[in-house]
Enzyme design. Structure first.
Site, PDB file in Angstrom:
ATOM      1  CE  LYS A 246     100.003 -23.231  71.849  1.00  0.00           C
ATOM      2  NZ  LYS A 246     100.963 -22.752  72.650  1.00  0.00           N
TER       3      LYS A 246
ATOM      4  CG  ASP B 198     109.565 -15.344  70.719  1.00  0.00           C
ATOM      5  OD1 ASP B 198     110.342 -14.455  70.215  1.00  0.00           O
ATOM      6  OD2 ASP B 198     108.620 -15.982  70.108  1.00  0.00           O
TER       7      ASP B 198
ATOM      8  N   GLY C 249     100.086 -21.209  63.914  1.00  0.00           N
ATOM      9  CA  GLY C 249     101.627 -21.339  64.014  1.00  0.00           C
ATOM     10  C   GLY C 249     102.018 -22.686  63.955  1.00  0.00           C
ATOM     11  N   GLY C 250     103.257 -22.917  64.121  1.00  0.00           N
ATOM     12  CA  GLY C 250     103.886 -24.424  63.926  1.00  0.00           C
ATOM     13  C   GLY C 250     103.154 -25.047  65.094  1.00  0.00           C
ATOM     14  CE1 TYR C 251     101.516 -26.550  71.708  1.00  0.00           C
ATOM     15  CE2 TYR C 251      99.363 -26.365  70.700  1.00  0.00           C
ATOM     16  CZ  TYR C 251     100.007 -26.730  71.653  1.00  0.00           C
ATOM     17  OH  TYR C 251      99.469 -27.451  72.923  1.00  0.00           O
ATOM     18  N   GLY C 252     100.040 -25.332  66.008  1.00  0.00           N
ATOM     19  CA  GLY C 252      98.587 -25.524  65.398  1.00  0.00           C
ATOM     20  C   GLY C 252      97.758 -24.551  65.094  1.00  0.00           C
TER      21      GLY C 252
ATOM     22  CB  VAL D 120      94.934 -19.440  67.672  1.00  0.00           C
ATOM     23  CG1 VAL D 120      94.432 -18.654  68.733  1.00  0.00           C
ATOM     24  CG2 VAL D 120      96.487 -19.684  67.840  1.00  0.00           C
TER      25      VAL D 120
END
Ligand code: NAG
Ligand code: NAG
Ligand code: NAG
Length: 940
Positions: free
Chosen positions: A647, A743, A628-631, A633
């Site tokens: 995550k 979300d 994801g945008g965060y990193g 998984v």
């Protein structure tokens, strides 16, 4: 009438087209009616000969028969935007010697491009983009000496660029062509030096777009000869060597993209290129150099992207005073010394990103409104640094102006949309794509100028457009700027066929006058299903190709899932005791960082980096299950056999310690059977990771789409709905502070081995603070299709926004359709076919076929009533989650299920997924995008 004599040849050929195409427009072509007299939509004749076939966006299906070659008087052939029209393009197309326009944008054509097209010497516009063409670019194109526009982008063309050699023609001969669009293909080889000639400069405006291919070798110095160039996109290839020094001859260039190549040598000298708006040279291997002097002299710059280009030294203060500067990205360089930003920086500045440099000091003259990011610089490494610029901004700045109208909020009815002039109408909707915009932020001025440009064109061309909305601006990975464009009809609330076709033609034919900001665009419309004469308003057929792809993907994913389930079962057998929470969970809390003290966590466990590294096989690609945008998984197995999902924040996107701590504290307080909880975290060696229990059956979406192979019948769907509703009610009513999820979607509801639903992913969640317990005002985030329209308009987030999303999830649960599929919105679709006087509300057409037989769907009507109350336009008319839980419990009792008994057996798998017809399945297996993941229930 079907004789091969004289003009009847045309009759036969038209009949052949009619037989080949089954689209709705063609069904209005009545045998025996006057083909040239206006009875056949899209056909125009001159002197009883067909001169124009324009059937843009008419949902044609089938192929283009070789008979097309019979229309030797044809001047315009535009079949663009008929996605189900495809197959090979026949050689006979080369017989249409009078053709000036050949437009097949966004159809389904495949095979190689016939070289006979090179015979069409009058051709001015040739657009074959967004098809499935393979093979090489025909050298014969070099004979198209009148060509103005050549667009071959977004196909699967391979081979090299053909240039003339004295015997064979080549692209270098196209001296009249002003647009070359070859991007998004598999082209390779060198860019031939002879491609560029100074004679090309005789004509104003050149656009070269070659990005996203595999060109190698160096950029030929002949490029500097084409002084009329305005836009150059050579990015995303494998180009190497030096950038030719005569690049600064190109004084008219306003967009220059050379990023993501392997260019070496000195940083290009762009001195004197005073028209430059957009410069992207990022990710190349230039020699180490100091900040070039042109940083402070190019007065038209809006965007400067030189990420990772080996720059050193101090930034000049003048850079920030460039009047239209919007975005500066200089991450990953060696910029040092003092950052000096004048007290009058550009009013349009949105972001200055200097992550990972060597800046040691910052002279802040006042509060700035833009995002300044100095994470991973000397200045932020000093202990105790708490300045705002040492943290990543939480809201990624977006292209914000969206058009809000002043109309009162009255619903327009199914599929109708409120126009800016407050009329309910059926808009013609499409994606408006700019391939090389000159700006990176969307200001009111750019927005207004685009609207003016389009509206005045519609007006002058007497196209039936009353008004337009530009919505949802975004940028994609290739730096295209995308909008959703809604065009509203004038007069009637609906467009007729001629209207749609002529508007689509205007776009596909590149008819709009370009201006500096918008010189190269593509428009990809959605099908328009609302023609007054079609009688099938809202009919949405699933495409066969999608289904086939879907089941292939579904099948392979099923294998992966079965392996995962197998591993899970293995580990259950030898499962040792539950883990014992670390007695010193914060021993590894990095005390030197700006973390603001040890976090107050309930029951979460602290992991060392080493532990997590081991259990994910050094974060190997095979243990990665999502991104994801965060990193990324990862799936991991702890020494005791327990499966976990990790995550891991991407380096550089790690937030400040304080924010990480806040998020952890929030997550660790959430404990509910239907909410994915936290196992622990890692804040060690500069890493930020969250650890959750691995949830074996993946997302609800996986199961609805058939990907997981788990068959969800009506009873199972009811239980899942109840579980998810209870989880969400817990967040709203019982969590402290209450949490708005923000979300809710089927990708964020996970199913465990007994199909118990668990709400996951708090990536966007907002706690309600003490002072403001009813709503928070916030930048609009969420997922299109699930998003509450009231929140979207007012930016006020309330619990009722989650209720709206939940209503959409409920509709998805009975239909197994994505909320927005082929531009059709599930809420409107259900309302449209619904008839309360009929059995099952007449919803057969939209129900997921595998939900069960009609006579087994007891309570479905109650379920639909409830979901439609959830998606009421106004939040205060929607039920609370508590009321929803009650109502679902009622439905279950009515159906004969006990809402308090868990499913007893493990999920049974419904065989291979190809038994089902599922309309969508393009997403990745684990769509844990950007947020957190599966849970671990903390032992009490
Ligand atoms: C550069 O742009 C200007 C203004 O649009 C135009 O007049 C001039 O001809 C262009 N230069 C070249 C070499 O095409
Ligand atoms: C900044 O880096 C340059 C080389 O890139 C060097 O010459 C200069 O001395 C450095 N300045 C400071 C203040 O460290
Ligand atoms: C842009 O327009 C919107 C809506 O008309 C307005 O609210 C906003 O203040 C404007 N922004 C600027 C920077 O002028």
């Amino acid at each position: 009438m079907l004789s091969y004599v004289g003009e009847d040849v045309i009759g036969v050929a038209l009949q052949a087209l009619k037989d080949a195409w089954q689209g709705k427009a063609v069904s209005s072509w009545k045998d025996g009616s006057d083909q040239c007299g206006g009875d056949w939509v899209g056909i125009i004749c001159t002197n009883s000969r067909v001169t124009s076939i324009v059937l843009s966006s008419m949902e044609l299906t089938g192929g283009l028969p070789g008979d097309i070659g019979q229309f030797t008087e044809l001047v315009y052939l535009d079949l663009s935007y008929n996605q189900d029209l495809g197959g090979p393009l026949h050689y006979t197309i080369g017989n249409l010697l009078k053709l000036t326009t050949l437009n097949l944008v966004k159809c389904g054509f495949s095979g190689s491009i016939p070289s006979s097209i090179g015979n069409l010497g009058r051709l001015k516009l040739l657009s074959l983009n967004a098809n499935g063409f393979t093979g090489p670019i025909p050298a014969s194109f070099g004979k198209l000496k009148n060509l103005y526009w050549l667009d071959l982008s977004d196909n699967q063309l391979n081979g090299s660029l053909p240039v003339s050699d004295g015997i064979n023609p080549g692209l270098d001969m196209l001296t009249q062509t002003k647009h070359f669009h070859f991007g998004d293909n598999h082209l390779s080889g060198n860019i031939p030096p002879t491609l560029f000639k100074s004679s090309m400069s005789l004509y104003h405006l050149y656009v070269f777009i070659y990005w996203n291919n595999s060109f190698t070798g160096s950029i030929p110095s002949t490029l500097g000869l084409v002084q009329s160039l305005e836009t150059v996109r050579l990015d995303r290839n494998s180009l190497s060597g030096n950038v030719p020094s005569n690049i600064n001859n190109l004084t008219n260039v306003s967009e220059l993209y050379m990023s993501n190549n392997r260019l070496t040598g000195p940083v290009p000298d762009l001195t004197g290129l005073n028209e430059l708006n957009y410069v992207d040279l990022s990710n190349n291997n230039f020699d180490e150099s100091n900040i070039p002097s042109w940083f402070s002299t190019l007065q038209s710059l809006t965007t400067l992207n030189m990420k990772s280009t080996n720059l050193g030294g101090e930034l000049p203060a003048e850079l920030f005073s460039i009047p239209q500067l919007q975005n500066v990205d200089l991450r990953d360089n060696r910029i040092n010394g003092t950052l000096n930003i004048s007290s009058n920086p550009s009013p349009q500045l949105e972001r200055v990103d200097l992550q990972n440099n060597l800046v040691s000091d910052f002279v802040q003259r006042r509060q700035y409104t833009f995002d300044l990011i100095l994470v991973d610089n000397m200045i932020c490494r000093e202990s105790g640094a708490t300045d705002k610029f040492c943290y990543l901004p939480t809201n990624v700045s977006t292209l914000h102006p969206i058009q809000l109208n002043n109309c009162t909020l009255t619903p327009c009815g199914p599929d109708l949309v409120m126009s800016p002039n407050c009329q309910c109408a059926y808009p013609f909707i499409g994606l408006f794509i700019f391939k090389a915009p000159s700006f990176s932020s969307l200001t009111n001025q750019t927005y207004d100028s685009l609207r003016e440009l389009l509206m005045s064109y519609f007006h002058n061309a007497t196209l039936p457009v009353d008004s337009m909305s530009l919505l949802e601006a975004s940028r994609n990975l290739e730096d295209y700027l995308l909008f959703k464009l809604e065009l509203f009809p004038s007069g009637e609330p609906v467009f007729n066929r001629t209207g749609i076709s002529s508007i689509a033609f205007a776009f596909s034919n590149q008819s709009f006058p370009s201006n500096d900001d918008f010189n190269t665009y593509t428009f990809i419309p959605e099908n328009y299903n609302f023609f007054p004469d079609s009688g099938t308003r809202g009919n949405n057929k699933a495409s066969n190709t999608k289904l086939i792809i879907g089941s292939v993907v579904g099948g392979s994913v099923l294998v992966v899932l079965l392996v995962l389930v197998g591993m899970y079962v293995l580990r259950l057998k030898g499962r040792p005791e539950k883990f014992v929470p670390d007695s010193q969970p914060f021993a590894l809390w990095d005390p030197t960082s700006e973390s603001g003290g040890i976090p107050q966590l309930k029951g979460a466990r602290s992991f060392t980096f080493e532990e997590l590294r081991k259990c994910t096989d050094n974060f190997s690609a095979t243990s990665q299950i999502g991104a994801g945008g965060y990193g990324n998984v990862y799936k991991g197995i702890l020494p005791d056999g327990e499966l976990i999902a990790i995550k891991r924040a991407r380096k550089g996107s790690t937030q400040g310690g304080l924010e990480f701590k806040t998020e952890l504290e929030l997550l660790s307080r959430v404990h509910h059977k239907n909410v994915v909880g936290l196992v622990g975290f890692c804040f060690d060696q500069g890493e930020q990771m969250l650890v959750y229990e691995f949830i074996v059956n993946g997302t609800l979406k996986d199961s609805l789409s058939g990907r997981s192979g788990i068959r969800l019948d009506w009873m199972r769907r009811l239980k899942i709905t109840l579980g998810a509703a209870r989880g969400l009610q817990y967040l709203h009513d019982l969590a402290d502070p209450p949490i708005i999820h923000r979300d809710i979607k089927t990708n964020n509801i996970l199913l465990d081995q007994r199909l118990v639903a668990k709400v996951a992913d708090f990536g966007l969640s907002k706690p309600l603070s003490g002072t403001n317990r009813t709503h928070v005002t916030t930048q609009v985030k969420g997922t299109m299709g699930y998003m509450d329209p009231e929140y979207y308009m007012t930016q006020q987030l309330t619990e009722k926004s989650d209720v709206y999303s939940f209503g959409v999830v409920m509709l998805e649960l009975i239909t197994a359709r994505s909320p927005i599929e082929k531009g059709r919105y599930i809420v409107r679709q259900v309302k449209e076919v619904m008839d309360k006087n009929k059995e099952l509300y007449n919803l057969y057409e939209v129900l997921d076929p595998i939900i069960g037989l009609n006579n087994q769907l007891k309570g479905l009507e109650m379920f639909v009533d409830l979901s439609l109350r959830c998606v009421e336009e106004m939040g205060n008319q929607r039920p609370t989650m508590r009321e929803i839980v009650k109502e679902i419990e009622n439905i279950m009792t009515f159906v004969g299920l006990n809402p308090d008994i868990e499913p007893s057996t493990s999920a049974s798998h419904g065989g291979t997924s190809k038994d089902y017809s599922h309309p969508y399945s393009n997403d990745s297996l684990f769509a844990y995008s950007g947020g957190i993941l599966p849970p671990k229930l903390i032992p009490k």
